[in-house]
Scaffold this motif. Structure first.
Motif, mmCIF file in Angstrom:
data_model
loop_
_atom_site.group_PDB
_atom_site.id
_atom_site.type_symbol
_atom_site.label_atom_id
_atom_site.label_comp_id
_atom_site.label_asym_id
_atom_site.label_seq_id
_atom_site.Cartn_x
_atom_site.Cartn_y
_atom_site.Cartn_z
ATOM 1 N N TRP A 1 0.853 -1.115 -0.076
ATOM 2 C CA TRP A 1 -0.032 0.004 -0.069
ATOM 3 C C TRP A 1 0.818 1.300 0.088
ATOM 4 O O TRP A 1 1.967 1.274 0.828
ATOM 5 C CB TRP A 1 -0.990 0.006 1.180
ATOM 6 N N THR B 1 -7.383 -7.569 1.340
ATOM 7 C CA THR B 1 -7.542 -7.172 -0.026
ATOM 8 C C THR B 1 -8.977 -6.349 -0.084
ATOM 9 O O THR B 1 -9.022 -5.509 -0.767
ATOM 10 C CB THR B 1 -7.779 -8.414 -0.996
ATOM 11 N N GLU C 1 -8.500 -2.680 0.676
ATOM 12 C CA GLU C 1 -7.424 -1.985 0.417
ATOM 13 C C GLU C 1 -7.577 -0.536 0.183
ATOM 14 O O GLU C 1 -6.583 0.141 0.347
ATOM 15 C CB GLU C 1 -7.124 -2.771 -1.075
ATOM 16 N N ASP C 2 -8.733 -0.115 -0.188
ATOM 17 C CA ASP C 2 -9.115 1.395 -0.357
ATOM 18 C C ASP C 2 -8.887 2.057 0.812
ATOM 19 O O ASP C 2 -8.598 3.237 0.860
ATOM 20 C CB ASP C 2 -10.561 1.300 -1.005
ATOM 21 N N SER C 3 -9.133 1.680 1.903
ATOM 22 C CA SER C 3 -9.145 2.311 3.232
ATOM 23 C C SER C 3 -7.767 2.224 3.862
ATOM 24 O O SER C 3 -7.395 2.967 4.742
ATOM 25 C CB SER C 3 -10.093 1.516 4.343
ATOM 26 N N VAL D 1 -4.823 2.069 1.883
ATOM 27 C CA VAL D 1 -3.850 3.150 1.288
ATOM 28 C C VAL D 1 -3.956 4.673 1.954
ATOM 29 O O VAL D 1 -5.044 4.896 2.436
ATOM 30 C CB VAL D 1 -4.226 3.134 -0.294
ATOM 31 N N TYR E 1 -4.243 8.786 -2.330
ATOM 32 C CA TYR E 1 -4.350 8.616 -3.720
ATOM 33 C C TYR E 1 -3.289 9.417 -4.484
ATOM 34 O O TYR E 1 -3.152 10.590 -4.326
ATOM 35 C CB TYR E 1 -5.776 8.882 -4.185
ATOM 36 N N GLU F 1 -5.126 8.357 -9.641
ATOM 37 C CA GLU F 1 -5.994 7.602 -9.054
ATOM 38 C C GLU F 1 -7.213 8.288 -8.478
ATOM 39 O O GLU F 1 -8.494 7.861 -8.775
ATOM 40 C CB GLU F 1 -5.593 6.875 -7.908
ATOM 41 N N GLN G 1 -11.719 8.368 -8.851
ATOM 42 C CA GLN G 1 -12.570 8.072 -7.596
ATOM 43 C C GLN G 1 -13.808 8.763 -7.340
ATOM 44 O O GLN G 1 -13.867 10.081 -7.963
ATOM 45 C CB GLN G 1 -11.668 8.361 -6.278
ATOM 46 N N VAL H 1 -10.087 13.594 1.686
ATOM 47 C CA VAL H 1 -9.214 12.405 1.086
ATOM 48 C C VAL H 1 -7.739 12.968 1.335
ATOM 49 O O VAL H 1 -7.474 14.270 1.354
ATOM 50 C CB VAL H 1 -9.443 12.040 -0.389
#
Lengths: 237, 146
Positions: free
Chosen positions: A176, B28, B31-33, B35, B38, B42, B46, B54
């Motif tokens: 990440w 998995t 994953e979005d939370s 990272v 962005y 990316e 979104q 963000v």
């Protein structure tokens, strides 16, 4: 390995290794600390703040290493009932917890001037904090049962379950995107100048030998405590 | 006796496999939370509601920093796409053109990113100033401009 399941034989071996480990630990510190704090060059961007790295990186490594030992010892206790392995696991926990705390604290001291914040909830920092709590949980759970054997088993299972965190910590900066920088070791080589790498490795060595000395001390204390307990029980009956 | 040990070994191995699989699935899925930020490429994919907070991250484009009063504006790039950022406040010491940063804030209707916090991201390169000078002098510099 199973030859050392006998505590007396293990203590004999430990007593032979201990003075060497202690000597090497002092030697590494004696050369490493002046090199790290005075003689190594400042960084081109961080200036003298880079010197925090010489404590931060070895503590982080020891935090992971001690947990690895703890998990391996717990596994061999659960599977083969290896008593000394469990003692080594139990002896590693407070040392690992201390190094993990040191890693988190030095990281915050570095983060404040460099990042502009001491703490963020990115994957690396969060997983390292989880490691610290796993150590605390392992120690607390081991003492939370009436029978020591039950406590040992529960704690050993926790140590094994928690070991999934080790690869997460290691690869958190690759899987990440995070605020924490990636590893200095990559396929392309090492991204730290040799003049800084030498004191870094000396400090890693010093921490590593310190760990060996203290683990053996703690295992000896556990063996002696068990003997005292057995003698008391014998006298009481 | 040996049989029970083998049994326990398999039990531990299977348990470890189950836990690892479970954790891998959870990580998995989230994953979005996990990272931390962005990149400009990316963020354009979104679907953000207006005012949603963000974090964005990338390199400060060389020559893009301008300040008016205590408001700083600059362009963050991931070398593919760019994002205009404005910020009011004190920037961290390591904030420089070409340096990696992470900014927290929200997208304005104009497409400009209004940052409320700016953090400097430090890379994994450590070297003495003389070495940095020597590499620059040799024209081999691949890092940021400082």
């Amino acid at each position: 390995m199973h030859a050392f399941a006998n505590p007396t034989r293990f203590l004999k071996l430990a007593a032979a290794i201990q003075p060497w480990a202690a000597g090497l630990c002092i030697l590494c510190f004696a050369i490493g600390i002046p090199m790290a704090l005075v003689f190594s060059p400042p960084d081109y961007q961080q200036g003298d703040t880079v010197r925090i790295m010489y404590v931060h990186v070895p503590s982080a490594w020891m935090g992971l290493f001690a947990y690895g030992v703890m998990a391996a010892g717990s596994a061999s206790y659960l599977i083969w009932r290896h008593a000394v392995a469990n003692m080594i696991a139990k002896a590693s926990a407070p040392i690992g917890a201390m190094f993990t705390a040191l890693c988190l604290l030095t990281g915050m001291l570095w983060g404040e001037p460099m990042w502009g914040t001491p703490w963020v909830w990115d994957a690396r920092l969060t997983s390292m904090l989880v490691l610290f709590f796993l150590y605390l949980g392992y120690m607390a759970l081991g003492d939370a049962f009436d029978s020591p054997e039950q406590g040992d088993k529960a704690a050993a299972i926790l140590a094994l379950v928690g070991s999934v965190n080790l690869p997460i910590i290691k690869f958190s900066v690759d899987w990440w995107n995070s605020l924490h920088q990636p590893s200095i070791f990559s396929m392309a080589g090492v991204s730290v100048d040799t003049a800084m790498l030498a004191p870094l490795f000396l400090m890693v060595g010093a921490f590593q030998f310190y760990y060996v000395v203290v683990v053996f001390m703690r295992v000896r204390a556990q063996v002696l405590a068990a003997k005292v307990r057995a003698a008391r029980l014998k006298r009481a009956t | 006796m040996a049989k029970r040990k083998t049994q326990r070994l398999y039990f531990v191995l299977l348990g470890g496999l189950a836990v690892a699989t479970g954790i891998a699935l959870v990580l998995t899925a989230f994953e979005d939370s996990i990272v931390f930020f962005y990149s400009p490429s990316e963020i354009s994919h979104q679907e953000l509601s207006p005012g949603q907070r963000v974090r964005i991250g990338g390199l400060v484009e060389a020559g893009s920093v301008s300040s008016a009063g205590d408001t700083v504006s600059f362009i963050v790039t991931d070398t593919a796409e760019t994002l205009d950022v404005t910020y009011r406040g004190i920037l961290p010491d390591l904030f420089r053109e070409g340096q990696g940063i992470v900014a927290e804030g929200y997208l304005l209707a104009s497409g400009v990113f209004q940052a409320s916090d700016v953090l400097a991201k430090h890379d994994e390169t450590y070297m003495p100033p003389e070495v940095a000078e020597a590499i620059k002098a040799a024209g081999e510099w691949r890092g940021d401009d400082t």
